[in-house]
Design an enzyme around this catalytic site. Structure first.
Site, PDB file in Angstrom:
ATOM      1  N   HIS A   1      60.571 -57.401  72.789  1.00  0.00           N
ATOM      2  CA  HIS A   1      61.594 -56.422  72.409  1.00  0.00           C
ATOM      3  C   HIS A   1      61.396 -55.058  73.058  1.00  0.00           C
ATOM      4  O   HIS A   1      61.978 -54.078  72.611  1.00  0.00           O
ATOM      5  CB  HIS A   1      61.643 -56.279  70.881  1.00  0.00           C
ATOM      6  CG  HIS A   1      62.116 -57.534  70.182  1.00  0.00           C
ATOM      7  ND1 HIS A   1      61.928 -57.782  68.845  1.00  0.00           N
ATOM      8  CD2 HIS A   1      62.775 -58.615  70.669  1.00  0.00           C
ATOM      9  CE1 HIS A   1      62.454 -58.973  68.530  1.00  0.00           C
ATOM     10  NE2 HIS A   1      62.958 -59.497  69.615  1.00  0.00           N
TER      11      HIS A   1
ATOM     12  N   GLY B   1      52.436 -62.070  60.852  1.00  0.00           N
ATOM     13  CA  GLY B   1      53.170 -60.877  60.425  1.00  0.00           C
ATOM     14  C   GLY B   1      54.613 -60.818  60.870  1.00  0.00           C
ATOM     15  O   GLY B   1      55.115 -59.738  61.164  1.00  0.00           O
ATOM     16  N   THR B   2      55.262 -61.968  60.915  1.00  0.00           N
ATOM     17  CA  THR B   2      56.697 -61.942  61.237  1.00  0.00           C
ATOM     18  C   THR B   2      57.463 -62.724  60.179  1.00  0.00           C
ATOM     19  O   THR B   2      56.996 -63.769  59.706  1.00  0.00           O
ATOM     20  CB  THR B   2      56.992 -62.490  62.654  1.00  0.00           C
ATOM     21  OG1 THR B   2      58.418 -62.514  62.842  1.00  0.00           O
ATOM     22  CG2 THR B   2      56.426 -63.879  62.903  1.00  0.00           C
ATOM     23  N   SER B   3      58.640 -62.214  59.830  1.00  0.00           N
ATOM     24  CA  SER B   3      59.472 -62.912  58.843  1.00  0.00           C
ATOM     25  C   SER B   3      60.074 -64.171  59.457  1.00  0.00           C
ATOM     26  O   SER B   3      60.666 -64.980  58.751  1.00  0.00           O
ATOM     27  CB  SER B   3      60.564 -61.983  58.307  1.00  0.00           C
ATOM     28  OG  SER B   3      61.300 -61.436  59.375  1.00  0.00           O
TER      29      SER B   3
END
Ligand code: OAD
Length: 254
Positions: A121, A190-192
């Site tokens: 990103h 740590g990612t949804s």
């Protein structure tokens, strides 16, 4: 014991692994004090993405968008990587093929010492000319001029990040999918695991035979597909796995 938290079995797998890919999200930087996006205190609870992180928001009000990024740069600049980032940097030297694919734009993996990092990103410390696409690094905190102007041609600069409605860099994304499907183990930290196309990477790795290890205090849509699912903070779980790995290595040497 819940099989998905079976640490001895994970250590056994890691001792026989050469190719590791790690997918990280905002949660790995949470313990450094960087806000995540979707939790109780998440950025998207307080701000509307369409007013700040879209091409149309930028064309309507570049000043407002840049003020928001300037504020986020200020927060990131005042924080440092945590033991989660440091453990991954250490593993980058231990495993022959080790790549971190991150959705984060804070640059903390590199700051901690990871050298093989794919930023899906973008990066908040880079700016891009809206006219010519010239890419430049800028570490000024706070920015002297908002919105900043291209030193080469005088056009408006934009943050070198991916906004909603924009495509990811094709070559970075292709490489991310290739590496994922070649990996033997993929950590998802740590990612949804809801934002595409990043959320598909673990599935393509699993389809190609990789073991999936999730580290997250909360369950995600990936959890039921993961081979190992550690419920906890990455700043604690990663150093714990590393300590066990070191113990097992010493044991096998002796
Ligand atoms: P989210 O905010 O959606 O999710 C953060 C995840 O981290 C959640 O699942 C938390 O449970 C978990 N978490 C919180 N603290 C943690 C800790 N100490 N250790 C481990 N996990 C923890 O963030 P992302 O999944 O990164 O995109 O969001 C993906 C993308 O959505 C972002 O890159 C951003 C956003 O819109 C763009 O801006 C393009």
């Amino acid at each position: 014991m819940n099989k998905s938290q079976d640490l001895p079995r994970l250590i056994e797998v890691l001792l026989n692994t050469e190719r590791i890919v790690v997918l990280t999200g905002a949660g790995i930087s949470a313990e450094s004090g960087i806000p995540t996006f979707r939790g109780e205190e998440g950025l998207w609870k307080k701000y509307r993405a369409e007013q700040l992180a879209t091409p149309s928001a930028f064309s309507q009000n570049p000043h407002l968008v840049w003020e928001w990024y300037d504020w986020r740069r200020g927060i990131i600049n005042s924080k440092t990587p945590n033991p989660g980032h440091h453990t991954l940097a250490k593993w980058g030297k231990r495993f022959p093929f080790f790549t971190v694919i991150t959705q984060n734009i804070d640059g903390f993996h590199q700051k901690a010492g990871s050298s093989d990092v794919l930023e899906l990103h973008g990066n908040i410390w880079k700016m891009r000319c809206t006219q010519k696409g010239t890419l430049m690094e800028n570490n000024e905190v706070p920015l002297k001029l908002i919105p900043p102007i291209c030193p080469k041609c005088g056009a408006l600069l934009r943050p070198h990040v991916v906004w909603f409605g924009e495509s990811l860099d094709f070559s970075i994304l292709t490489k991310a999918f290739q590496l994922s499907s070649k990996s033997q183990v993929m950590f998802v930290i740590g990612t949804s695991a809801v934002v595409q196309p990043a959320a598909s990477l673990p599935f393509s790795a699993a389809d190609a035979g990789a073991k999936i290890v999730e580290i997250n205090p909360e369950p995600t849509p990936l959890s039921s597909h993961a081979d190992f699912s550690f419920r906890g903070r990455s700043g604690k779980i990663l150093p714990m796995i590393d300590a066990e790995l070191e113990k097992a290595e010493k044991h096998s040497e002796g």
